[in-house]
Design a protein around this motif. Structure first.
Motif, PDB file in Angstrom:
ATOM      1  N   ILE A  59      46.340  55.437  31.211  1.00  0.00           N
ATOM      2  CA  ILE A  59      45.924  54.183  31.851  1.00  0.00           C
ATOM      3  C   ILE A  59      46.697  53.959  33.150  1.00  0.00           C
ATOM      4  N   LEU A  60      47.977  54.275  33.148  1.00  0.00           N
ATOM      5  CA  LEU A  60      48.777  54.099  34.362  1.00  0.00           C
ATOM      6  C   LEU A  60      48.386  55.092  35.454  1.00  0.00           C
ATOM      7  N   GLU A  61      47.918  56.291  35.077  1.00  0.00           N
ATOM      8  CA  GLU A  61      47.483  57.303  36.043  1.00  0.00           C
ATOM      9  C   GLU A  61      46.038  57.110  36.482  1.00  0.00           C
ATOM     10  N   ASN A  62      45.189  56.716  35.530  1.00  0.00           N
ATOM     11  CA  ASN A  62      43.749  56.621  35.760  1.00  0.00           C
ATOM     12  C   ASN A  62      43.233  55.482  34.873  1.00  0.00           C
ATOM     13  N   PRO A  63      42.968  54.323  35.427  1.00  0.00           N
ATOM     14  CA  PRO A  63      42.657  53.153  34.601  1.00  0.00           C
ATOM     15  C   PRO A  63      41.257  53.121  33.971  1.00  0.00           C
ATOM     16  N   GLN A  64      40.450  54.144  34.185  1.00  0.00           N
ATOM     17  CA  GLN A  64      39.117  54.164  33.566  1.00  0.00           C
ATOM     18  C   GLN A  64      39.253  54.322  32.050  1.00  0.00           C
ATOM     19  N   ILE A  65      38.518  53.496  31.300  1.00  0.00           N
ATOM     20  CA  ILE A  65      38.628  53.504  29.843  1.00  0.00           C
ATOM     21  C   ILE A  65      37.249  53.312  29.227  1.00  0.00           C
ATOM     22  N   SER A  66      37.086  53.832  28.027  1.00  0.00           N
ATOM     23  CA  SER A  66      35.845  53.640  27.286  1.00  0.00           C
ATOM     24  C   SER A  66      36.210  53.254  25.855  1.00  0.00           C
ATOM     25  N   ILE A  67      35.496  52.271  25.310  1.00  0.00           N
ATOM     26  CA  ILE A  67      35.702  51.803  23.942  1.00  0.00           C
ATOM     27  C   ILE A  67      34.381  51.980  23.198  1.00  0.00           C
ATOM     28  N   LEU A  68      34.445  52.594  22.034  1.00  0.00           N
ATOM     29  CA  LEU A  68      33.254  52.847  21.227  1.00  0.00           C
ATOM     30  C   LEU A  68      33.461  52.254  19.841  1.00  0.00           C
ATOM     31  N   PHE A  69      32.429  51.554  19.313  1.00  0.00           N
ATOM     32  CA  PHE A  69      32.519  50.992  17.970  1.00  0.00           C
ATOM     33  C   PHE A  69      31.133  50.696  17.427  1.00  0.00           C
ATOM     34  N   GLU A  70      31.076  50.443  16.124  1.00  0.00           N
ATOM     35  CA  GLU A  70      29.835  50.053  15.448  1.00  0.00           C
ATOM     36  C   GLU A  70      29.966  48.618  14.952  1.00  0.00           C
ATOM     37  N   ASP A  71      28.824  47.918  14.879  1.00  0.00           N
ATOM     38  CA  ASP A  71      28.840  46.603  14.251  1.00  0.00           C
ATOM     39  C   ASP A  71      28.492  46.752  12.766  1.00  0.00           C
ATOM     40  N   GLU A  72      28.396  45.635  12.069  1.00  0.00           N
ATOM     41  CA  GLU A  72      28.154  45.690  10.619  1.00  0.00           C
ATOM     42  C   GLU A  72      26.774  46.228  10.266  1.00  0.00           C
ATOM     43  N   TYR A  73      25.867  46.320  11.252  1.00  0.00           N
ATOM     44  CA  TYR A  73      24.513  46.856  11.029  1.00  0.00           C
ATOM     45  C   TYR A  73      24.395  48.316  11.474  1.00  0.00           C
ATOM     46  N   LYS A  74      25.534  48.940  11.766  1.00  0.00           N
ATOM     47  CA  LYS A  74      25.612  50.346  12.196  1.00  0.00           C
ATOM     48  C   LYS A  74      25.018  50.579  13.588  1.00  0.00           C
ATOM     49  N   ARG A  75      24.902  49.505  14.375  1.00  0.00           N
ATOM     50  CA  ARG A  75      24.524  49.668  15.785  1.00  0.00           C
ATOM     51  C   ARG A  75      25.796  50.006  16.550  1.00  0.00           C
ATOM     52  N   SER A  76      25.722  51.006  17.414  1.00  0.00           N
ATOM     53  CA  SER A  76      26.923  51.397  18.153  1.00  0.00           C
ATOM     54  C   SER A  76      26.901  50.837  19.566  1.00  0.00           C
ATOM     55  N   TYR A  77      28.094  50.572  20.069  1.00  0.00           N
ATOM     56  CA  TYR A  77      28.283  50.024  21.411  1.00  0.00           C
ATOM     57  C   TYR A  77      29.351  50.838  22.124  1.00  0.00           C
TER      58      TYR A  77
END
Length: 86
Positions: A59-77
């Motif tokens: 993060i300190l070198e390259n601040p680009q980030i991606s977060i991946l998760f599912e909701d309770e209905y198994k839809r992913s974001y």
């Protein structure tokens, strides 16, 4: 910067596991599982620093980030953005 839809904001809860992806300045990827995530508003998500040394270094070198998760209905974001360390 685009804002998070309410559906996504409401799906960010403390009872799930998130996948956090970062990359070094030389494009070497790092992916971790993460539990301490909180949505503050439609443009701000907080991650608790839990001894994530390689992720922090990236993060300190390259601040680009991606977060991946599912909701309770198994839809992913996937959320992509820029991280700041405080």
């Amino acid at each position: 910067m685009p804002s998070l839809p309410e559906e996504v904001m409401n799906s960010i809860t403390e009872d799930k596991l998130y996948t956090i992806a970062t990359s070094s300045k030389n494009s070497k990827p790092n992916v971790i599982y993460f539990k301490y995530v909180k949505c503050i508003d439609d443009k701000t998500i907080i991650l608790g620093d839990n001894k994530m040394s390689k992720t922090l270094e990236n993060i300190l070198e390259n601040p680009q980030i991606s977060i991946l998760f599912e909701d309770e209905y198994k839809r992913s974001y996937q959320i992509k953005g820029v991280a700041e360390y405080f």
